[in-house]
Design a protein around this motif. Structure first.
Motif, short mmCIF file in Angstrom:
data_model
loop_
_atom_site.label_atom_id
_atom_site.label_comp_id
_atom_site.label_asym_id
_atom_site.label_seq_id
_atom_site.Cartn_x
_atom_site.Cartn_y
_atom_site.Cartn_z
N GLN A 7 31.45 31.08 41.47
CA GLN A 7 30.21 30.31 41.47
C GLN A 7 30.51 28.82 41.61
O GLN A 7 31.31 28.28 40.86
CB GLN A 7 29.43 30.55 40.17
N GLN A 60 23.21 28.23 38.66
CA GLN A 60 23.72 29.59 38.56
C GLN A 60 25.11 29.66 37.93
O GLN A 60 25.66 30.74 37.74
CB GLN A 60 23.76 30.23 39.95
N ARG A 143 33.24 35.27 35.70
CA ARG A 143 33.35 34.20 36.69
C ARG A 143 34.82 33.89 36.97
O ARG A 143 35.62 33.75 36.05
CB ARG A 143 32.64 32.94 36.18
#
Length: 211
Positions: A7, A60, A143
């Motif tokens: 991200q 996000q 992530r």
């Protein structure tokens, strides 16, 4: 199952995710802050900033994320493992607020930071690290924080479900590239692009069914 995702990872037009010459004072080497200036101009980063496309993508960053995996180069400058007091390049209250698994050949005891971040140090291959982080994420996503070498290894292993890359309109010329050795990667993903008035192009890669 939770997703393994990238991200808000910024690269230059020539594909570099960090500059050359990383030091304790220059975390991204000669690139300085240039890869991330688009972030600093957003409302997410600072009140009064832009509320446009860049801001929407940046929000996000931690949505639905329960753990992070980062490479040794994101945790600190070359040689940080020789300093037993080094606690990372992200200050006493890092912006992760989850368990963070640092991939390194020099494991050390876990470090609990302010704000919910705890660094754990793993000497592990991508598949093993992904399993450990997924277990810690409690059903939320994992992530991949970077740097580019670590993300490239997870891509090559076929472990990335979703990726957001921000292409910043600068040329770095040297550093560490993201795309090397990943020829044909796009065949396994649905790729979409979104342009921003800032000049940044946001690329999203969503794994195709059956890939």
């Amino acid at each position: 199952m939770s997703l393994i995702r990238v991200q808000n990872f910024s690269i230059s037009l020539d594909g570099f995710g960090t500059g050359a010459g990383q030091t304790k004072d220059l975390h991204f080497g000669h690139a300085g802050d240039r890869l991330h200036e688009w972030m600093f101009a957003t409302r997410y980063w600072e009140a009064g900033g832009s509320g446009g496309v860049d801001d929407l993508f940046l929000r996000q960053f931690d949505a639905g994320v329960g753990a992070e995996i980062m490479g040794a180069g994101k945790f600190g400058h070359p040689g940080w493992h020789d300093d037993p007091d080094w606690k990372g390049a992200w200050g006493p209250n890092p912006p992760f607020h989850t368990p963070v698994f640092v991939l390194t050949h020099h494991p050390r005891p876990s470090i609990e930071m302010e704000g919910g971040t705890t660094y754990h140090f793993l000497n592990a291959e991508p598949a093993e690290a992904a399993k450990i982080a997924r277990d810690a994420a409690g059903g939320l996503d994992v992530r991949l924080g970077g740097g580019p070498s670590m993300i490239r290894d997870f891509l090559a292993a076929g472990l990335v479900d979703h990726m957001h890359v921000s292409v910043v309109p600068i040329l770095l010329g040297r550093g560490v590239r993201l795309w090397d050795g990943l020829e044909g990667l796009e065949r396994d993903y649905r790729v979409e692009t979104t342009s921003s008035p800032s000049g940044v192009t946001h690329l999203t890669f969503t794994r195709s069914a059956g890939a």
